[in-house]
Scaffold this active site. Structure first.
Site, PDB file in Angstrom:
ATOM      1  N   THR A 222      50.039 124.190  33.543  1.00 51.76           N
ATOM      2  CA  THR A 222      49.036 125.027  34.202  1.00 51.76           C
ATOM      3  C   THR A 222      49.677 126.072  35.107  1.00 51.76           C
ATOM      4  O   THR A 222      49.319 127.248  35.073  1.00 51.76           O
ATOM      5  CB  THR A 222      48.066 124.153  35.021  1.00 51.76           C
ATOM      6  OG1 THR A 222      47.499 123.168  34.171  1.00 51.76           O
ATOM      7  CG2 THR A 222      46.961 124.986  35.619  1.00 51.76           C
ATOM      8  N   GLY A 223      50.630 125.638  35.937  1.00 48.59           N
ATOM      9  CA  GLY A 223      51.266 126.575  36.864  1.00 48.59           C
ATOM     10  C   GLY A 223      52.071 127.641  36.157  1.00 48.59           C
ATOM     11  O   GLY A 223      52.043 128.815  36.539  1.00 48.59           O
ATOM     12  N   CYS A 224      52.801 127.252  35.113  1.00 49.64           N
ATOM     13  CA  CYS A 224      53.579 128.218  34.322  1.00 49.64           C
ATOM     14  C   CYS A 224      52.655 129.250  33.688  1.00 49.64           C
ATOM     15  O   CYS A 224      52.933 130.451  33.693  1.00 49.64           O
ATOM     16  CB  CYS A 224      54.359 127.501  33.227  1.00 49.64           C
ATOM     17  SG  CYS A 224      55.465 126.204  33.801  1.00 49.64           S
TER      18      CYS A 224
END
Length: 272
Positions: A222-224
């Site tokens: 998700t963060g990437c």
């Protein structure tokens, strides 16, 4: 015919293709950008955790950057996993040498499935002192920002003024222009990300991006994906605020599409 904006993604390789460079490639492609890559480390991981991390070494890290930057000029740079202090210094040197703009840093400290992706404490110190001042935006989640601050838990809504002061004081201390503090790890019924901006070293601005909380275990990467989406939109000429708004909307669609997936037993990837 319009050319696709080029994004330089620097980070670790995820063999299960949910996060890291593989997530960057998928995101940029989905949003109409062309992603060139520099791999900082190779990982062995799955949804049960990280089994091994191997730094590629300074020589190959430099060789990748040389080969890429001699022939293309990226419109944005997305930086993810930095395995040690040497890799941080090398990347910072290249950003300054090539005067690269629109640098988005996702301070990857651990994987969604568990397991450290960063070396010793001096890796984090190098990231903060060498790369953060060169960034247009850094995108920590709440646990990551707690580590950066080395203090107890921060929660949205309960101590908003204290949280605001903590973020802006941190930005002043480390010459950071913009922080997107991601609220996915909060206990609220909504997901609230806050973009803190510090203009001319004194003018404080903040903007909230609120979305419904989607219950899913398939959130690997998700963060990437979010940081790569912001880089893709910025590279196409969109403002930081609008890039963040669109990226937040995009990540919501990716999570929704993966809710029912059984691709991996525990933490599955997003669907782009």
């Amino acid at each position: 015919m319009n050319e696709k904006p080029i994004i330089l993604a620097i980070g670790g390789s995820d063999n299960c293709a949910g996060a890291g460079i593989q997530a960057d490639l998928k995101t940029c492609m989905a949003l109409g950008a062309y992603c060139v890559t520099t791999i900082s480390a190779v990982t062995a991981q799955n949804d049960y955790g990280v089994a091994a991390v191997k730094y590629v070494g300074g020589d190959i890290l430099k060789a990748q950057l040389d080969a890429t930057l001699k022939v293309v000029r990226p419109k944005a740079v997305k930086i993810g996993m930095m395995p040690n202090a040497e890799s941080v210094k090398i990347v910072a040197d290249y950003i300054r040498e090539y005067k690269l703009n629109n640098v988005i840093i996702d301070p990857v400290i651990s994987a969604t499935s568990g397991g450290s992706l960063m070396g010793s404490d001096n890796t984090l110190d190098a990231l903060v002192n060498s790369l953060f001042p060169l960034a247009t935006l850094i995108t920590p989640n709440l646990p990551e920002f707690e580590i950066l601050l080395s203090q107890d838990s921060i929660t949205f809504g309960l101590a908003k003024d204290e949280q605001r002061d903590s973020v802006f004081n941190y930005m002043l201390e480390h010459s950071i222009s913009n922080i997107l503090l991601k609220g996915g790890h909060s206990t609220e019924s909504i997901c609230k990300d806050i973009l803190y901006s510090l203009e001319d070293g004194s003018t404080r601005r903040e903007a909230e991006f609120i979305s419904k909380r989607i219950i899913s275990t398939n959130t690997h990467g998700t963060g990437c994906t979010l940081s790569s989406a912001i880089a893709s939109y910025i590279a196409s000429g969109v403002t930081l605020y609008e890039s963040t708004r669109r990226a937040k909307e995009y990540i919501g669609h990716c999570i929704e599409r993966a809710v029912e997936s059984k691709m991996f037993p525990i933490n599955g990837p997003l669907f782009h």
